[in-house]
Design a protein around this motif. Structure first.
Motif, PDB file in Angstrom:
ATOM      1  N   MET A 137      -7.402  -4.655  -1.987  1.00 25.76           N
ATOM      2  CA  MET A 137      -8.138  -4.644  -0.730  1.00 25.76           C
ATOM      3  C   MET A 137      -9.351  -5.545  -0.849  1.00 25.76           C
ATOM      4  SD  MET A 137     -10.167  -1.446   0.996  1.00 25.76           S
ATOM      5  CE  MET A 137     -11.385  -1.484  -0.319  1.00 25.76           C
ATOM      6  N   PHE A 163       0.838  -1.193   0.000  1.00 21.42           N
ATOM      7  CA  PHE A 163       0.000   0.000   0.000  1.00 21.42           C
ATOM      8  C   PHE A 163       0.878   1.249   0.000  1.00 21.42           C
ATOM      9  CE2 PHE A 163       0.425  -1.804   4.248  1.00 21.42           C
ATOM     10  CZ  PHE A 163       1.068  -0.785   4.926  1.00 21.42           C
ATOM     11  N   TYR A 175      -5.166  -5.833   3.196  1.00 25.84           N
ATOM     12  CA  TYR A 175      -4.451  -5.270   2.063  1.00 25.84           C
ATOM     13  C   TYR A 175      -3.294  -6.198   1.703  1.00 25.84           C
ATOM     14  CZ  TYR A 175      -6.642  -0.652   1.996  1.00 25.84           C
ATOM     15  OH  TYR A 175      -7.528   0.395   1.874  1.00 25.84           O
TER      16      TYR A 175
END
Length: 353
Positions: free
Chosen positions: A263, A51, A258
């Protein structure tokens, strides 16, 4: 060596009911020293990680926070013991960005970090420019003046899951679902504090509505309130107001996993190998902060807060245009289509306890 699923199965077998509160599962999945997602050391962020964060965008986020810290230092009368305090410092990149932007002012920098592997990574990057303490409890004796900051910290605290059953709220527990899988089942609350907190939840929801209760976040803000410093607290994270948090459109809760920039809600899969995170209930966080003497100074979408924070700097450019890299960072941090709307910032004023 045992895997995390095996550790969970062993713990389930050791409990009389054969089940564990989800907060305990999330604690292991994220922070087990060998098998937790964060426990073994800093993770890669940005394109090569799972992320993006405001820090991975570039050094501008740290520059803006450095400017805000200097404002607080000056407002307090430029005390010698003024200290920038960071928790959740990961690999030390934000600390490096803040320190680099202080323009020669040698303000103290303190990192709250219990994990020795993270301290090692931070020391490798930062050297002797910072000091460390293991917990917020160490701040009860000093410093006396400070600016506390954290970026995406409370969203990674272990949460209890609760579900509305039509007449009352019940807690969700993990139990085995055959030899290779787990499932969530309802049961009575695992602790008195959770039962008290559940009394504040709405009761006009459809049966099956599931949400998170972040007891760890409430304990954390109480510990911050009891720290010795006076100054300000800056919290940046993704979260919601209570009305949004309890909305029918979020009947499955906000808990997500994640992995590789994807997601989903499959939070029982690949435990220990992916991030687990929740939106924080900013309304509840602010209520608890104010109940313990902290005062809300500013709360808004990240784009608006950082935009206002940047105004003195932008005016100081006197018509000079930003270079392309800095402009991209500013847009990523503030534009509603990027991080400007998905993240929120809370600034709290803190008097001496």
């Amino acid at each position: 060596m045992s895997s995390l699923p095996q550790i969970l199965r062993d713990q389930l077998a050791a409990t009389p009911a054969g089940r564990l509160p989800f907060a305990q599962v999330m604690e292991l999945a994220l922070y087990h020293p060998e098998h937790g997602y964060y426990g073994a050391g800093p993770r890669k962020l940005g394109r090569q990680g799972d992320f993006f964060t405001s820090v991975s965008v570039g050094p501008l986020f740290g520059k803006l926070l450095a400017m805000r810290a200097l404002q607080e230092w000056q407002a307090l009368g430029e005390p010698e013991d003024f200290t920038i305090i960071e928790q959740g410092a990961h690999d030390g990149q934000l600390a490096e960005d803040v320190l680099s932007a202080l323009e020669g002012r040698k303000l103290r920098y303190l990192i709250v970090e219990p994990n020795p592997r993270y301290r090692e990574a931070q020391a490798k990057r930062l050297g002797d420019r910072v000091q460390w303490v293991e917990s917020l409890a160490a701040l009860q004796t000093g410093p006396k003046h400070g600016f506390f900051l954290c970026n995406e910290l409370p969203d990674a605290f272990p949460v209890h899951l609760v579900r509305w059953c039509g007449e009352r709220w019940r807690e969700l527990y993990l139990e085995e679902d055959g030899p290779e899988a787990f499932r969530l089942v309802t049961g009575d609350f695992s602790c008195a504090e959770l039962a008290v907190e559940a009394k504040h939840l709405p009761r006009d929801l459809e049966p099956g509505h599931t949400l998170e209760i972040n007891l760890a976040m409430l304990a954390w803000i109480r510990d911050l309130a009891h720290a010795a410093f006076r100054g300000a607290i800056f919290i940046a994270d993704y979260g919601l107001d209570a009305e949004e948090f309890y909305a029918d459109s979020r009947a499955e809760g906000t808990l997500r996993r994640y992995k590789q920039h994807r997601m989903d809600g499959n939070v029982l899969e690949d435990l220990g190998e992916c991030d687990l995170t929740t939106h924080i209930n900013f309304t509840r966080l602010i209520e608890e902060a104010e109940r313990h003497g902290l005062k809300k100074m500013e709360y808004d979408l990240q784009g608006r807060v950082l935009g206002r924070m940047a105004m003195p700097w932008l005016k100081s450019l006197e018509g000079q245009s930003l270079d392309a890299a800095t402009m991209r960072q500013f847009q990523s941090l503030t534009h509603p289509a990027f991080m400007g709307r998905s993240f929120r910032c809370l600034m709290l004023k803190k008097a001496a306890p």
